[in-house]
Write an enzyme that holds these catalytic residues in place. Structure first.
Site, short mmCIF file in Angstrom:
data_model
loop_
_atom_site.label_atom_id
_atom_site.label_comp_id
_atom_site.label_asym_id
_atom_site.label_seq_id
_atom_site.Cartn_x
_atom_site.Cartn_y
_atom_site.Cartn_z
N ASP A 227 0.85 -1.18 0.00
CA ASP A 227 0.00 0.00 0.00
C ASP A 227 0.89 1.24 0.00
O ASP A 227 1.98 1.25 0.59
CB ASP A 227 -0.90 0.01 1.23
CG ASP A 227 -1.96 -1.08 1.17
OD1 ASP A 227 -2.19 -1.63 0.07
OD2 ASP A 227 -2.56 -1.37 2.23
N ASP A 229 0.59 4.04 1.45
CA ASP A 229 0.64 4.86 2.67
C ASP A 229 1.40 4.19 3.80
O ASP A 229 1.37 4.66 4.94
CB ASP A 229 -0.79 5.19 3.14
CG ASP A 229 -1.63 3.94 3.36
OD1 ASP A 229 -1.12 2.82 3.16
OD2 ASP A 229 -2.81 4.08 3.72
N TRP A 289 -13.45 -1.96 0.16
CA TRP A 289 -12.44 -2.17 1.19
C TRP A 289 -12.66 -3.46 1.97
O TRP A 289 -13.76 -3.78 2.36
CB TRP A 289 -12.47 -0.98 2.16
CG TRP A 289 -11.45 -1.09 3.26
CD1 TRP A 289 -10.17 -0.69 3.23
CD2 TRP A 289 -11.67 -1.68 4.54
NE1 TRP A 289 -9.55 -0.98 4.42
CE2 TRP A 289 -10.45 -1.59 5.24
CE3 TRP A 289 -12.80 -2.27 5.16
CZ2 TRP A 289 -10.31 -2.06 6.54
CZ3 TRP A 289 -12.65 -2.75 6.46
CH2 TRP A 289 -11.42 -2.64 7.13
N GLU A 292 -9.91 -9.00 0.97
CA GLU A 292 -9.00 -9.65 0.01
C GLU A 292 -7.75 -10.21 0.69
O GLU A 292 -7.23 -11.27 0.29
CB GLU A 292 -8.63 -8.70 -1.13
CG GLU A 292 -7.57 -7.66 -0.81
CD GLU A 292 -8.10 -6.50 -0.01
OE1 GLU A 292 -7.27 -5.66 0.40
OE2 GLU A 292 -9.33 -6.40 0.20
N ASP A 293 -7.24 -9.54 1.72
CA ASP A 293 -6.04 -10.03 2.41
C ASP A 293 -6.32 -11.35 3.13
O ASP A 293 -5.48 -12.25 3.13
CB ASP A 293 -5.54 -8.98 3.41
CG ASP A 293 -5.02 -7.73 2.71
OD1 ASP A 293 -4.43 -7.87 1.63
OD2 ASP A 293 -5.22 -6.63 3.24
N MET A 319 1.95 4.63 9.13
CA MET A 319 0.94 4.88 8.10
C MET A 319 0.70 6.38 7.97
O MET A 319 0.59 7.08 8.99
CB MET A 319 -0.37 4.16 8.43
CG MET A 319 -1.50 4.48 7.46
SD MET A 319 -3.05 3.63 7.86
CE MET A 319 -2.65 1.99 7.25
N HIS A 322 -4.94 9.52 6.65
CA HIS A 322 -5.78 10.00 5.55
C HIS A 322 -7.22 9.59 5.82
O HIS A 322 -7.50 8.70 6.64
CB HIS A 322 -5.31 9.43 4.20
CG HIS A 322 -5.33 7.93 4.16
ND1 HIS A 322 -6.44 7.21 3.77
CD2 HIS A 322 -4.38 7.01 4.48
CE1 HIS A 322 -6.17 5.93 3.82
NE2 HIS A 322 -4.93 5.77 4.27
N ARG A 324 -10.88 7.98 4.57
CA ARG A 324 -11.28 6.85 3.73
C ARG A 324 -11.57 7.35 2.32
O ARG A 324 -12.27 8.34 2.12
CB ARG A 324 -12.51 6.17 4.32
CG ARG A 324 -13.09 5.02 3.48
CD ARG A 324 -12.14 3.83 3.38
NE ARG A 324 -11.80 3.30 4.68
CZ ARG A 324 -12.57 2.45 5.37
NH1 ARG A 324 -13.74 2.07 4.88
NH2 ARG A 324 -12.17 1.98 6.53
#
Length: 383
Positions: A227, A229, A289, A292-293, A319, A322, A324
């Site tokens: 990712d 971030d 969101w 998937e992981d 991180m 930010h 969403r």
């Protein structure tokens, strides 16, 4: 009578002296011509050798032969004495020098690079620009490619980032990661997989696209999915592949630097090409969101592999805060899909991937691949 005898005696003496002088003269002439003949013979040999070397200088230079001038003026020097030494008179034949020597093979890069720093100070308050990052990384070539010049890397790594509307985060990621990866002596390329349009975001499908497109660009054998971030806080967290699928981001600041649960595989992960194909890549049907992981973790364990992780003190990440993202709302179907990984992983993955590349552009610090990946299926009606 006495005078006559005296005169004859003197005459004989004069004749004798004259004969002696003549004899002396003859001897001197003989010696002179003898020495002159020897000197003439030696000079003629010297001149012949020198003229021969001059006449053949071009051929000698081309054939690697070297001709020498002989010094016979030393005391007690004779031709025989020079012949006895051998090396002064006999021209040597040198090997061909017009061939370029083959480069010496590089040694393998060390498993633990010697230039690592360890714990890093990561902050996001200072202003960051692409110009600054580019100046900081002059050895990175177009497309975000780098190969260590002093050793042979053990892995060729493609780093793949799913992306949309995160330009400011990307600047910080490149600012920190390029120096880390160079210190780790990694042969790598960075690929930003940009989802075009404003439809629901699909992280895992973008990672599949990144895997496919990176292989068109280089012979990669290791793939790290990150990712944009997340920044590692320790450069000893080595970004290459391992015997088992690797989960790098095990201790994020947003989770209090702890693993949130045992099956967590989010943030930053890595698989070799063989491992990736064994699980049929990542699922394509997780729109929005989450989920998937966990599906990827299930695929790994269902195929007889285990997740490897670094020490919790090394696998720490910060991180970039930010909000969403729009069109990346939580997927309400994720829990049901996770439970059906065993049934779906063979038909939903890299083998069923469809997309369209719109643009590939190489920037100094990364390769941007803009793609269209389709639209999510309509959600079932609740009634």
């Amino acid at each position: 009578m006495t005078r006559l005898m005296l005169g004859r005696t003197l005459e004989r003496i004069c004749k004798g002296v004259l004969l002696l002088c003549l004899l002396h003269f003859l001897i001197m002439m003989i010696l002179y011509f003898d020495v002159y003949t020897q000197r003439f013979d030696l000079f003629s040999r010297f001149n012949n050798g020198r003229n021969g070397s001059r006449n053949n200088v071009s051929g000698a230079a081309g054939n690697g032969h070297h001709y020498y001038y002989y010094n016979l003026s030393r005391p007690n020097a004779t031709l025989a004495s020079y012949l006895a030494t051998g090396e002064q008179l006999v021209p040597t034949v040198q090997p061909e020098t017009n061939q370029t020597p083959s480069p010496k093979p590089l040694p393998p890069c060390p498993e633990i690079p010697p230039g690592l720093v360890g714990r890093l100070l990561i902050e996001f308050s200072s202003q960051m620009t692409m110009e600054r990052v580019q100046k900081e990384n002059p050895n990175v070539t177009d497309g975000g490619r780098y190969t260590p010049p002093d050793c042979r890397p053990r892995w060729k790594v493609a780093i793949i980032i799913p992306f949309r509307h995160r330009e400011n985060h990307l600047k910080y990621w490149l600012h920190y990661l390029h120096p880390i990866l160079r210190r780790q002596r990694i042969d790598y390329g960075i690929y930003i997989i940009n989802q075009l349009g404003e439809d629901t975001f699909n992280r895992a499908k973008l990672l599949n696209v990144g895997y496919t497109e990176a292989l068109k660009d280089g012979e990669y054998d290791c793939f790290i999915f990150s990712d944009v971030d997340l920044i590692p806080m320790d450069d000893r967290n080595l970004y290459h592949c391992y015997d088992q699928p690797r989960h790098f981001a095990i201790a994020m600041d947003k989770f209090g630097f702890r693993l949130p649960y045992a099956g967590y595989f989010g943030g930053v992960s890595g698989l070799s090409k063989k491992q990736f194909l064994k699980i049929n890549g990542f699922p394509n049907e997780y729109w929005g969101w989450g989920g998937e992981d966990d599906d990827i973790y299930n695929r790994i364990t269902l195929n007889g592999m285990k997740v490897s992780r670094p020490d919790v003190r090394i696998g720490r990440y910060r991180m970039i805060k930010h909000e969403r993202d729009k069109h990346n709302e939580p997927n309400p179907q994720r829990f049901n899909k996770i439970q059906n990984t065993k049934n779906t992983m063979k038909k939903d993955g890299i083998s069923s991937l469809t997309y369209r590349v719109v643009q590939v552009k190489r920037y100094p610090l990364y390769t941007n691949i803009s793609v269209e990946i389709g639209k999510p299926p309509p959600r079932p009606f609740k009634g």
